[in-house]
Design a protein around this motif. Structure first.
Motif, short mmCIF file in Angstrom:
data_model
loop_
_atom_site.label_atom_id
_atom_site.label_comp_id
_atom_site.label_asym_id
_atom_site.label_seq_id
_atom_site.Cartn_x
_atom_site.Cartn_y
_atom_site.Cartn_z
N LYS A 140 68.39 29.17 75.30
CA LYS A 140 68.21 29.85 74.02
C LYS A 140 67.14 30.92 74.12
CE LYS A 140 69.67 26.08 70.96
NZ LYS A 140 69.24 25.06 69.97
N ALA A 141 66.03 30.58 74.77
CA ALA A 141 64.94 31.55 74.91
C ALA A 141 65.41 32.78 75.69
CB ALA A 141 63.75 30.90 75.60
N LYS A 142 66.17 32.56 76.76
CA LYS A 142 66.70 33.67 77.55
C LYS A 142 67.64 34.53 76.73
CE LYS A 142 67.95 36.05 81.23
NZ LYS A 142 67.05 37.06 81.83
N VAL A 143 68.56 33.90 76.01
CA VAL A 143 69.53 34.64 75.21
C VAL A 143 68.83 35.45 74.13
CG1 VAL A 143 71.36 34.37 73.48
CG2 VAL A 143 71.51 33.16 75.66
N LEU A 144 67.88 34.85 73.45
CA LEU A 144 67.20 35.56 72.37
C LEU A 144 66.38 36.73 72.88
CD1 LEU A 144 66.18 32.59 70.04
CD2 LEU A 144 67.94 34.33 69.65
N ASP A 145 65.84 36.61 74.09
CA ASP A 145 65.15 37.75 74.69
C ASP A 145 66.13 38.87 75.00
OD1 ASP A 145 62.87 39.11 76.15
OD2 ASP A 145 64.26 38.80 77.83
N VAL A 161 77.51 38.93 69.39
CA VAL A 161 78.10 37.84 68.60
C VAL A 161 78.44 36.65 69.49
CG1 VAL A 161 80.13 37.20 67.23
CG2 VAL A 161 78.95 39.36 66.76
N SER A 162 78.97 36.90 70.67
CA SER A 162 79.33 35.78 71.56
C SER A 162 78.10 35.03 72.04
CB SER A 162 80.15 36.29 72.76
OG SER A 162 79.38 37.13 73.60
N LEU A 163 77.05 35.75 72.39
CA LEU A 163 75.83 35.09 72.84
C LEU A 163 75.18 34.27 71.73
CD1 LEU A 163 74.17 37.81 75.10
CD2 LEU A 163 74.93 35.53 75.83
N LEU A 164 75.17 34.80 70.52
CA LEU A 164 74.56 34.07 69.42
C LEU A 164 75.40 32.87 69.01
CD1 LEU A 164 73.17 37.03 67.28
CD2 LEU A 164 71.93 35.55 68.87
N THR A 165 76.72 32.95 69.18
CA THR A 165 77.57 31.78 68.95
C THR A 165 77.30 30.71 70.00
OG1 THR A 165 79.27 33.24 67.99
CG2 THR A 165 79.96 31.03 68.65
#
Length: 609
Positions: A420-425, A406-410
């Motif tokens: 964004k690409a790194k987080v979504l991976d 939840v924190s990363l997607l926020t």
């Protein structure tokens, strides 16, 4: 409406015996399952979205590998409108030989996903009949959200307690106003930022989490631009601002936040408001400081405010953040930051940047997001799980397991395209691990399994939180995990919006399974959300050594009880309020106490949709 003993359902009769809810009866150590030849048909007591996953579980006392024929009956007309064959899954090995009370141990799954007709239905199998359920759009929003929002209003500190909280004595002399906020639980009229603060990995967040999640819930619903949600939007924003007011009030200028207001319990069933006390211990980031800052920063962006102004909210958030950036490590129980600090600071810095656009907050958020993204590790056959420490200890949590995702997607709201690409991976890999560990064994309910490490350092995967990892001075803290399940449902639903295809569909089905468990699709055939579906047994208090429990702890519609647990120290087995004779006095809380984080996470998951 009451029913005679002969008219009570077998499951209801079993629960009453198991909790000593029948006056004068002693709870049995392990009551046997007595449903006769009819299987239990376990459906979501609220309902299902027309196009979403729809799992119904059939439970019986004897194994049979043959599929079971089921019928979907229109509850208004009594006519059969659909049907099929439920697939045999078998027993759950961890539960089969270690249950209290005993439940039927063999399971079939009926997949109703392809049935999309709007209406109210029951499912029948071999004479067994489910609770009625709806199939309709926005079913959780329509059928549960009013109760959930009322639960928070019911939980507000009020009356003589709140009057006492306006002038709580300070050891240094004088008094302090700590009025407002929400009571922690049905049997705890204290107000807390966290529990388990003396442990490194299991801080459970209460008021700060609720304040932030209510604001995030409001924003999720507002994005829909749905006129059906206008009324609930106003109520949820009102509650979010009520939380922000309390957080502002308990923030000492130049510091963090005071941790709690305590209310002693008494065996004589008295509860004297004059005995309330304020803890002036200041919380660190992972004890709720991070979520409190995040809640205040987000609340400061609204065009309306509560008792304090939007500028007051933001000033308190920035002041607390500045203090904790310097002092966090010195406040920690072990002097060492871990994954909890990462996601708490990440949420705080993200919300502060969104509210202020100050680059200093983005810099902190970028660093914490990178640190969190570097926490995926592998051990033996388990790949891409979150490590809690600097090595490979698995992160697992009794109530807030979904917060890393939840924190990363926020954070994506302020991230660059590369970030964004790194987080979504990373999120994809982390959630694929959750799907994998949940599906690694026969799991008819789709219950979110987890990789854990017990108090002896033994590491293994299982269903429930181990009992031997969170000792306190007066008890071993363990309880039902409905907050954890709803937090994982929130993480999965939030993540599903960023992906497509089978992965997104699998995330949504996983999330639905966790919510299903809370509202009826569980081995004990119980809906744990008050005011909906099958009622829970009373939560009992055994005062002064009495054998018949008092029902002093009143429940609220929209409240969710702690839930089902493992039976053994390692979390294996299955237990649901086995009663005073089995567990000793005043342990019903492990299963039956309504607790603020459960409804908090469930409401947020429902809002994500």
């Amino acid at each position: 409406m009451s029913e005679s003993a002969s008219e009570q359902s077998p499951t209801r009769r079993r629960f009453l015996l198991g909790t000593a809810a029948v006056a004068g009866s002693a709870a049995l150590p392990s009551p046997g399952f007595d449903a006769g030849p009819k299987p239990l048909v376990l459906a979501n007591n609220v309902g299902y979205e027309p196009t979403a996953s729809k799992r119904v579980v059939i439970a019986a006392g004897k194994a049979s590998p043959a599929p079971k024929a089921y019928q979907v009956i229109d509850n208004a007309t009594g006519k059969t409108v659909s049907g099929g064959l439920a697939k045999y899954i078998g027993p759950v090995k961890d539960w089969l030989a270690d249950q209290v009370p005993a439940v039927p141990g063999y399971y079939w799954v009926a997949d109703l996903t392809s049935f999309t007709r709007v209406g109210q239905y029951v499912v029948t199998v071999d004479g067994g009949r489910s609770q009625p359920f709806w199939i309709e759009p926005n079913v959780l929003e329509r059928r549960t959200m009013s109760h959930l929002v009322h639960y928070f209003k019911d939980s507000r500190s009020s009356g003589q307690y709140d009057k006492a909280d306006r002038k709580l004595p300070l050891k240094s002399g004088g008094t302090f106003d700590a009025s407002g906020g929400w009571y922690d639980a049905a049997a705890d009229w204290g107000k807390h930022f966290t529990q388990l603060s003396n442990l490194s990995y299991f801080n459970t967040l209460s008021i700060p989490l609720t304040a932030w999640a209510l604001a995030a819930t409001h924003d999720q619903l507002a994005r829909r631009n749905n006129t059906d949600l206008v009324g609930v939007l106003g109520w949820i924003q009102d509650e979010a601002l009520f939380g922000a007011d309390y957080l502002t009030r308990v923030h000492p200028k130049g510091g963090s936040f005071y941790s709690s207001v305590s209310q002693p319990e008494a065996d004589d069933l008295g509860a004297d408001p004059t005995q309330r006390s304020l803890s002036t211990r200041q919380v660190d980031f992972r004890e709720g400081g991070g979520l409190a800052i995040a809640a205040l920063a987000r609340s400061s962006t609204y065009p309306v405010s509560g008792d304090y102004s939007s500028a007051d909210y933001l000033a308190a958030a920035e002041d607390a953040f500045a203090y904790l950036v310097v002092n966090n490590v010195s406040l920690l129980n072990d002097g060492k930051e871990n994954i909890l600090d990462d996601f708490n600071v990440l949420l705080a810095a993200t919300e502060l940047f969104k509210a202020t656009k100050k680059d200093s907050y983005r810099t902190v958020a970028d660093a914490r997001a990178a640190s969190l993204c570097a926490r995926l590790v592998s051990w033996q056959g388990y790949h891409d799980y979150w490590r809690a420490d600097d090595a490979d200890r698995p992160f697992f949590h009794p109530s807030d397991a979904g917060l890393p995702v939840v924190s990363l997607l926020t954070y994506l709201d302020i991230a660059t395209d590369v970030q964004k690409a790194k987080v979504l991976d990373v999120v994809r890999r982390a959630m694929q691990f959750e799907l994998n560990v949940t599906g690694e064994v026969p799991n008819p309910f789709g219950y979110a399994r987890q990789l854990v490490q017990d108090g002896k350092g033994t590491r293994y995967s299982g269903y429930f939180f181990p009992h031997n990892v969170t000792p306190r001075t007066d008890d071993a803290w363990w309880q039902g995990e409905n907050a954890r399940l709803a937090s994982m449902a929130s993480a999965a639903r939030l993540a599903a919006g960023f992906y497509t295809g089978s992965f997104a569909a699998n995330l949504r089905a996983y999330a639905q399974d966790q919510l299903n468990w809370i509202v009826g699709v569980n081995p004990f055939d119980v809906c744990m959300l008050e005011g909906t579906g099958r009622d829970q047994p009373l939560y009992l208090e055994y005062a002064d050594g009495q054998k018949v429990g008092s029902w002093r702890w009143l429940r609220s519609a929209g409240g969710i009880v702690n839930g089902i647990t493992g039976k053994s120290d390692d979390g294996r087995g299955l237990a649901w309020d086995p009663g005073e004779a089995f567990t000793g006095p005043n342990t019903d809380w492990r299963w039956l106490e309504q607790w603020l984080p459960h409804s908090t996470w469930f409401l947020y998951a429902a809002a994500i949709g």
